[in-house]
Design a protein around this motif. Structure first.
Motif, PDB file in Angstrom:
ATOM      1  N   ARG A  10       0.819  -1.220   0.000  1.00  0.00           N
ATOM      2  CA  ARG A  10       0.000   0.000   0.000  1.00  0.00           C
ATOM      3  C   ARG A  10       0.850   1.266   0.000  1.00  0.00           C
ATOM      4  N   GLY A  11       2.164   1.122  -0.028  1.00  0.00           N
ATOM      5  CA  GLY A  11       3.043   2.294  -0.053  1.00  0.00           C
ATOM      6  C   GLY A  11       3.043   3.053   1.243  1.00  0.00           C
ATOM      7  N   ALA A  12       2.770   2.349   2.357  1.00  0.00           N
ATOM      8  CA  ALA A  12       2.558   3.025   3.633  1.00  0.00           C
ATOM      9  C   ALA A  12       3.742   2.930   4.583  1.00  0.00           C
ATOM     10  N   VAL A  13       4.863   2.388   4.129  1.00  0.00           N
ATOM     11  CA  VAL A  13       6.024   2.250   5.008  1.00  0.00           C
ATOM     12  C   VAL A  13       7.145   3.168   4.530  1.00  0.00           C
ATOM     13  N   ASN A  14       7.593   4.021   5.420  1.00  0.00           N
ATOM     14  CA  ASN A  14       8.712   4.902   5.132  1.00  0.00           C
ATOM     15  C   ASN A  14       9.996   4.334   5.728  1.00  0.00           C
ATOM     16  N   GLN A  15      10.005   4.143   7.046  1.00  0.00           N
ATOM     17  CA  GLN A  15      11.164   3.593   7.735  1.00  0.00           C
ATOM     18  C   GLN A  15      10.705   2.581   8.783  1.00  0.00           C
ATOM     19  N   THR A  16      11.508   1.545   8.980  1.00  0.00           N
ATOM     20  CA  THR A  16      11.298   0.622  10.095  1.00  0.00           C
ATOM     21  C   THR A  16      12.645   0.407  10.772  1.00  0.00           C
ATOM     22  N   SER A  17      12.610   0.223  12.087  1.00  0.00           N
ATOM     23  CA  SER A  17      13.867   0.072  12.823  1.00  0.00           C
ATOM     24  C   SER A  17      14.475  -1.308  12.619  1.00  0.00           C
ATOM     25  N   ASP A  18      13.642  -2.324  12.415  1.00  0.00           N
ATOM     26  CA  ASP A  18      14.101  -3.694  12.195  1.00  0.00           C
ATOM     27  C   ASP A  18      12.977  -4.436  11.492  1.00  0.00           C
ATOM     28  N   GLU A  19      12.920  -4.305  10.170  1.00  0.00           N
ATOM     29  CA  GLU A  19      11.783  -4.842   9.430  1.00  0.00           C
ATOM     30  C   GLU A  19      11.643  -6.360   9.583  1.00  0.00           C
ATOM     31  N   GLU A  20      12.733  -7.095   9.454  1.00  0.00           N
ATOM     32  CA  GLU A  20      12.662  -8.556   9.549  1.00  0.00           C
ATOM     33  C   GLU A  20      12.252  -9.002  10.952  1.00  0.00           C
ATOM     34  N   GLY A  21      12.812  -8.332  11.960  1.00  0.00           N
ATOM     35  CA  GLY A  21      12.445  -8.662  13.336  1.00  0.00           C
ATOM     36  C   GLY A  21      10.979  -8.374  13.608  1.00  0.00           C
TER      37      GLY A  21
END
Length: 417
Positions: A10-21
């Protein structure tokens, strides 16, 4: 599909601190997520909706949603996005705003699988020495200065009060982590520094293995490069007293073809297949504006309910066809809010005199010419009789007279004493 993959589609993610975790944790169990808003006003606007729509998606996926109303942080002011210090509100106004925002959140999220908290409850209990000893020692001033939200203000200056905002927001994350089993904070891109400061605090207190995550959403821009959510009339509010459901519906209905698919992904809960189908219609049959209509229906229904959608569509049809007599007084008030407005008395008056006295026509000669030519409509009826009397008591509960000159030039005449 994993909730994180869904958000990315949905194009709703800008940054994540630990995406896989974070993906792994959401697959293992129901996690706690929170998003906060400060009560700087008595209503949310559609810019606020963006992170809270993401929170709703987590809620619908079975995760535990938490909404934080910042009664404590809102009393001092977040420096994010501001070029100068905020003017502090009275605590009476802050409390009033808290209640209004809480009511809106309960309307949007319901009461199932949702917790609404107010950080005034715990922030107000921390005395100054405890704040400095227990929390201040965990923060390095150099690191704080490098956070974008602070760095952007250094040239013009920032008070110690607003400088400490990121510490207070970090305390919020830690409190919810410890007492509400919350592992994820979501917010706008400008909140990245504050959110990650909270993660650092949790790790310093609970250890580096503590599962705490950040997720921010992209800055929403329209295809022309301007900021989403602003119009010539100002912000689009969720409060129906500030932005009527009809205006709200029309805002979404009038979106650019270049933006509508993006907004369907962001703001609706339609599935991939339906959105892809609407994207094809935008490409092959843009004149039908089916995607815009679906967008308007979905978002208006989410914010104001299905009855508001039906009412907005009814007003739209009546204005398009000219059959305004089918509208009631409430619908007139919504549909004609931004149209030219004049005043009239409740007393009956000859059509020519009435048109001139309300300044709809500049002269009696022009008024007679327009009536004779069939260019004047009163409450949806074409008037050709020069002796016709306008009777404000006859329609719309005696509150309004709707005049139309030509095909589309409407005037709302409000009845005054």
């Amino acid at each position: 599909m994993n909730i994180i993959d869904e958000l990315k589609w949905r194009g709703a993610v800008n940054q994540t601190s630990d995406e896989e975790g974070l993906k792994k944790l959401t697959e293992e169990k129901s996690i706690g997520i929170y998003c906060g808003v400060d009560p700087t006003g008595d209503s949310l606007h559609i810019g606020h909706l963006i992170p809270f729509i993401m929170l709703k998606r987590f809620q619908m996926a079975g995760h535990r949603a938490h909404i934080l109303i910042g009664g404590g942080t809102g009393s001092i002011g977040d420096p994010s996005g501001k070029k100068a210090e905020r003017v502090l509100q009275s605590m009476e106004q802050v409390h009033h705003n808290e209640q209004r925002l809480t009511d809106q959140m309960e309307h949007l999220f319901g009461r199932d699988n949702i917790t609404i908290v107010n950080n005034h409850e715990w922030l107000s209990q921390i005395d100054l020495l405890s704040f400095l000893r227990d929390y201040g020692k965990l923060f390095n001033v150099n690191t704080m200065l490098n956070k974008e939200v602070v760095a952007s203000r250094l040239e013009v200056g920032i008070s110690f009060t607003e400088f400490t905002y990121q510490i207070l927001q970090s305390i919020d994350f830690y409190h919810l982590y410890k007492y509400n089993d919350v592992q994820l904070q979501i917010g706008g891109g400008d909140q990245w520094g504050n959110i990650t400061a909270g993660i650092d605090m949790i790790h310093k207190i609970e250890g580096n293995n503590a599962k705490a995550f950040a997720l921010t959403i992209p800055l929403m821009l329209k295809a022309d490069g301007t900021k989403f959510g602003k119009t010539e009339g100002g912000a689009i509010w969720l409060d129906p007293e500030k932005t009527t459901p009809y205006e709200f519906y029309q805002f979404w209905l009038n979106q650019d073809d270049r933006d509508v698919v993006k907004y369907l992904k962001y703001f609706t809960f339609l599935d991939h297949e339906e959105i892809d189908g609407l994207a094809e219609k935008v490409k092959n049959e843009p004149e039908k504006r089916e995607a815009q209509k679906r967008l308007a229906e979905e978002v208006t229904s989410f914010v104001h309910g299905k009855d508001a959608v039906e009412q907005a569509e009814h007003i739209s049809r009546a204005l398009f066809s000219g059959e305004v007599k089918d509208l009631n007084a409430e619908e007139i008030e919504q549909g004609f809010k931004n149209m030219p407005t004049v005043e009239t008395s409740i007393v009956k008056e000859n059509i020519i005199e009435w048109l001139v006295n309300t300044k709809i026509e500049k002269s009696k000669r022009q008024a007679r010419e327009d009536v004779t030519n069939g260019a004047i409509y009163i409450n949806g009826d074409r008037i050709r009789d020069l002796n016709f009397e306008v009777d404000p008591a006859k329609a719309f509960e005696g509150r309004f007279v709707i005049a139309r000159r030509g095909k589309k030039r409407y005037f709302l005449a409000k009845v005054v004493d």
